[in-house]
Design an enzyme around this catalytic site. Structure first.
Site, PDB file in Angstrom:
ATOM      1  CG  MET A  27      -2.023  -1.154   0.759  1.00 33.44           C
ATOM      2  SD  MET A  27      -3.428  -1.006   1.566  1.00 33.44           S
ATOM      3  CE  MET A  27      -3.031  -0.251   3.639  1.00 33.44           C
ATOM      4  N   GLY A  28       2.219   0.742  -0.178  1.00 26.37           N
ATOM      5  CA  GLY A  28       2.612   2.236  -0.511  1.00 26.37           C
ATOM      6  C   GLY A  28       3.882   2.123   0.825  1.00 26.37           C
ATOM      7  CG  LEU A  42       7.048   1.143  -0.523  1.00 26.88           C
ATOM      8  CD1 LEU A  42       7.665   0.748  -2.227  1.00 26.88           C
ATOM      9  CD2 LEU A  42       6.295  -0.141  -1.163  1.00 26.88           C
ATOM     10  N   GLY A  81      10.644  -3.341   5.358  1.00 31.14           N
ATOM     11  CA  GLY A  81      10.020  -4.401   5.122  1.00 31.14           C
ATOM     12  C   GLY A  81       9.864  -4.626   3.721  1.00 31.14           C
ATOM     13  CG  HIS A  82       7.300  -2.617   1.876  1.00 33.22           C
ATOM     14  ND1 HIS A  82       6.500  -1.764   2.704  1.00 33.22           N
ATOM     15  CD2 HIS A  82       5.799  -3.322   1.741  1.00 33.22           C
ATOM     16  CE1 HIS A  82       5.972  -1.606   2.983  1.00 33.22           C
ATOM     17  NE2 HIS A  82       5.095  -2.510   2.476  1.00 33.22           N
ATOM     18  CE  LYS A 114       3.646  -5.052  10.525  1.00 36.07           C
ATOM     19  NZ  LYS A 114       2.993  -4.379  10.885  1.00 36.07           N
ATOM     20  CB  SER A 150       4.502  -1.092  10.480  1.00 35.83           C
ATOM     21  OG  SER A 150       3.238  -0.310  10.444  1.00 35.83           O
ATOM     22  NE  ARG A 189      -2.522   1.692   9.775  1.00 36.34           N
ATOM     23  CZ  ARG A 189      -3.144   0.658   9.212  1.00 36.34           C
ATOM     24  NH1 ARG A 189      -2.339  -0.577   9.781  1.00 36.34           N
ATOM     25  NH2 ARG A 189      -3.768   0.958   8.165  1.00 36.34           N
TER      26      ARG A 189
HETATM   27  O1  PAF Z   1      -0.479  -5.598   3.739  1.00 36.17           O
HETATM   28  C1  PAF Z   1      -0.705  -4.732   3.149  1.00 36.17           C
HETATM   29  O2  PAF Z   1       0.072  -3.934   2.424  1.00 36.17           O
HETATM   30  C2  PAF Z   1      -2.193  -4.684   2.202  1.00 36.17           C
HETATM   31  O3  PAF Z   1      -2.921  -5.425   3.320  1.00 36.17           O
HETATM   32  C3  PAF Z   1      -2.341  -5.857   0.887  1.00 36.17           C
HETATM   33  C4  PAF Z   1      -1.389  -7.226   0.895  1.00 36.17           C
HETATM   34  C5  PAF Z   1      -1.235  -5.096  -0.298  1.00 36.17           C
HETATM   35  C6  PAF Z   1      -3.600  -5.973   0.912  1.00 36.17           C
HETATM   36  O4  PAF Z   1      -4.216  -3.681   0.610  1.00 36.17           O
END
Ligand code: PAF
Length: 273
Positions: free
Chosen positions: A27-28, A30, A33-34, A146, A182, A184
């Site tokens: 969901m951006g 980043l 973790g991503h 996570k 995260s 958040r």
């Molecule tokens: O984990 C996330 O970032 C979101 O829930 C996902 C899997 C990209 C779906 O919108």
């Protein structure tokens, strides 16, 4: 790196590639973790596709959709530098129309834990993940441990809908002091960030008890609640890898999960034992 926002254009582009595709949906905003998911996808596939889509249907009314961190330019840069081949960057109108077909999460496992605090959240997650997987048709798709319940429900969907993709679970990435990464975390000020460490500390305490052969769930959960004081706990729970509550930790088949609020920010963490 190619940036595509139209689902049909992406499908067409990938159609005759005949190469393995690793897919990292996000969901951006980043973070490392991503990046670790992208690295894993790169190591295991010939082409890597990342999607950045802030999916509105997984946010309940009154949740943080409007203030969710948005870092489009930084995200593009990170993807480019991480060697992503294709960045899928759709708008909501590219993904959703009106009066839609959607996926329903299971009545029990979709409505416990995270599903209790956020009823219907997983319907939105599963629906968008189904759409994204159908658009990209990846060989493997990568999700972080996570979000353990999300990972479990996506794996169930893939199995129960006889989908061909392989779901890969990747380890949680932490700051050096233990805080799980995260998007958040960006909401936390310095004091709140310090308070948030109680979450990983409670899990650390649980894992220490298990190494001391204390396996009784009630005992472990009591100790964890002490560590979490005075945070508002949404849940602390010990479940099997199939998300069935356990009275005793079963090594190799247990996930201990916490969700707690630090000020207004809901933070999740867990350990797999
Ligand atoms: O984990 C996330 O970032 C979101 O829930 C996902 C899997 C990209 C779906 O919108």
């Amino acid at each position: 790196m190619k940036i595509i926002s139209n689902p049909l254009e992406l499908k067409e582009y990938l159609k005759d590639k005949n190469q393995s595709i690793g897919f990292v949906p996000t969901m951006g905003a980043l973070h490392n973790g991503h990046i670790s998911l992208i690295k894993k996808a790169k190591a295991e596939n010939e082409i890597v596709v990342v999607s950045v889509f802030l999916n509105p249907t997984q946010f309940l009314k009154g949740e943080d959709l409007d203030k969710y961190p948005k870092k489009d330019e930084a995200d593009k840069k990170i993807c480019e530098l991480s060697g992503v081949d294709i960045l899928f960057f759709p708008h909501a109108e590219n993904i959703y129309t009106e009066d839609e077909v959607s996926i329903l999460s299971p009545n029990v496992r979709g409505y416990i834990l995270e599903g209790t605090s956020r009823p219907g959240h997983f319907n939105g997650v599963l629906t968008v993940v189904m759409k994204l997987l159908n658009i990209v048709s990846p060989t493997k798709a990568y999700f972080g441990k996570k979000d353990a319940q999300q990972l479990h429900l996506i794996s169930l969907m893939v199995k129960q809908f006889f989908m061909s993709v392989e779901i890969i679970a990747a380890e949680t990435i932490r700051e050096s002091d233990g805080l799980a990464l995260s998007s958040r975390n960006a909401y936390l000020d310095k004091t709140q960030r310090q308070e948030a460490l109680k979450i990983s500390a409670s899990l650390h305490a649980a894992s220490k008890m298990v190494t001391q052969k204390i396996l009784n769930s009630d005992e472990i959960l009591k100790k964890m609640r002490e560590h979490l004081e005075p945070l508002e706990i949404s849940y602390v729970e010990i479940v099997s890898r199939d998300f069935i509550p356990l009275r005793h930790v079963e090594i190799g088949n247990t996930i201990i999960l916490v969700e707690a609020k630090v000020a207004q920010t809901r933070l999740l963490d867990n350990i797999w034992l």
